[in-house]
Design an enzyme around this catalytic site. Sequence first.
Site, mmCIF file in Angstrom:
data_model
loop_
_atom_site.group_PDB
_atom_site.id
_atom_site.type_symbol
_atom_site.label_atom_id
_atom_site.label_comp_id
_atom_site.label_asym_id
_atom_site.label_seq_id
_atom_site.Cartn_x
_atom_site.Cartn_y
_atom_site.Cartn_z
ATOM 1 N N ARG A 149 -20.951 15.198 16.180
ATOM 2 C CA ARG A 149 -21.550 16.490 16.564
ATOM 3 C C ARG A 149 -22.489 17.083 15.515
ATOM 4 O O ARG A 149 -23.546 17.602 15.871
ATOM 5 C CB ARG A 149 -20.467 17.509 16.930
ATOM 6 C CG ARG A 149 -19.599 17.066 18.130
ATOM 7 C CD ARG A 149 -18.651 18.174 18.597
ATOM 8 N NE ARG A 149 -19.371 19.242 19.244
ATOM 9 C CZ ARG A 149 -19.581 20.427 18.725
ATOM 10 N NH1 ARG A 149 -19.088 20.742 17.545
ATOM 11 N NH2 ARG A 149 -20.288 21.320 19.377
ATOM 12 N N CYS A 179 -24.171 3.642 6.870
ATOM 13 C CA CYS A 179 -25.500 3.388 6.322
ATOM 14 C C CYS A 179 -26.577 4.047 7.172
ATOM 15 O O CYS A 179 -27.381 3.361 7.827
ATOM 16 C CB CYS A 179 -25.722 1.887 6.211
ATOM 17 S SG CYS A 179 -24.499 1.152 5.125
#
Length: 433
Positions: A315, A358
């Site tokens: 979110r 990443c």
Amino acid sequence: MDAFEYRDGQLYCEQVNLDDLTRQTGTPLYVYSRRTFEDHYDRIARAFVDLDPIICYSIKSCGNVHLCKLLANRGAGMDVVSGGELYRAQRAGAVMNKVVYAGVGKTDREICDAIEARIGWFNIESEAEFENTASIARRMGATASAALRVNPDVDPKTHDKTTTGKKESKFGVDIERARRFFERYGRDPHLKLRGIHLHIGSPVYTVEPYVEAITRALALIDDLAEQGHRVDTLDIGGGFGADYESAQSPLAADYAAQLVPLLKPFHDAGGRIILEPGRSIAANAGALLTRVQYIKLGGRKKFVIVDTGMHHLVRPTLYDAFHFIWPTSVAPMHQPATRAPKLDMPGLETCDIVGPICETGDYLAKERSLPPVTRGDLLCVFSAGAYGMVMASNYNAMPRPAEVLIEGSKATLIRRAETYEDLVAPEAEATAL
Ligand SMILES: *Cc1c(COP(=O)(O)O)cnc(C)c1O
């Protein structure tokens, strides 16, 4: 606002100390309070009692079967948006004629399964979907009920990615098109078009957009009656705000104060009202616990690197959403009185709270004030019950976390943490096609 509280600088969920709990379970961990989950449902039920509505819990907000079961046992129906969610509703023991099924892309298999399960209403989003659903029902020799999702063209003033009720949305049809829709399909013998469905977006932090949308829907229902189409069901959708910050949202009673009088005449004339709350029940019933792995200084920035991130709670990066984050164990002067973006306390440090993924977008909070934390400290990401675990992924081959339900002083594992084996299980065998 919920059952997550500090006592003497220690965070508890109901009667369970969360540091103690994670020593047993490890981190990251989703924790839910049964009391909060049920209280939030009960408040909605009480506030709207004069309309005797069916409250269809939106499974997509937080779908653990054990949690859905709690609400099914209280008489809730379910709002589903896929065959998988219908399956969850069935596993939770939900009463099927209290199930509504929305979604713009229902497949033939999903439609068949839902007809077979005898769900309450298909919430239909387009002409093509109506025709397909009706023809499947005809082939099965079945009859089903439908509500037409109508776009009342109101702006709920929420994030672009969660606005659904404006004219240029992929969901539903506009009011003019709704009249033609009933003319064309209103007398289908296999798919009985008897309802209007609204869902304007979420979270909606004021009552006005609902008032506007419902007023337009009621006028449409009157027009349709004049054309000889009786609409006996009005589903007003979900999207009611949850308190991500303290006292940020109207209470269920505040929404009801305006909506109940508006809907009462429709109800008194024999109309059925449906509500589809998700986040307003689940958001504050859950939290995500995570351990600090490293502290890294970069230029003027301080990064708190934790063992969860966008893969378990997307979110913040997807919706720019705010989640209050705080250590579970703090000095008395750092015990938070509210959950606001900025707290006025001595000795706070500004930092970004980031995960191991990443991606630059892998953060839980940016420029956030925190008491000083060090490697090994436990942090709580509050109000993570809705659109948390349900949106979690295995990106970077990260197993999804466990879920624990707290009931008083009792803690129950309601979903185990995934293992590396789970990650590769569907790839166990390669099969020639
Ligand atoms: C997502 C959704 C809901 C629930 O929204 P919340 O903000 O969680 O209350 C209800 N109805 C439909 C059709 C939805 O897509």
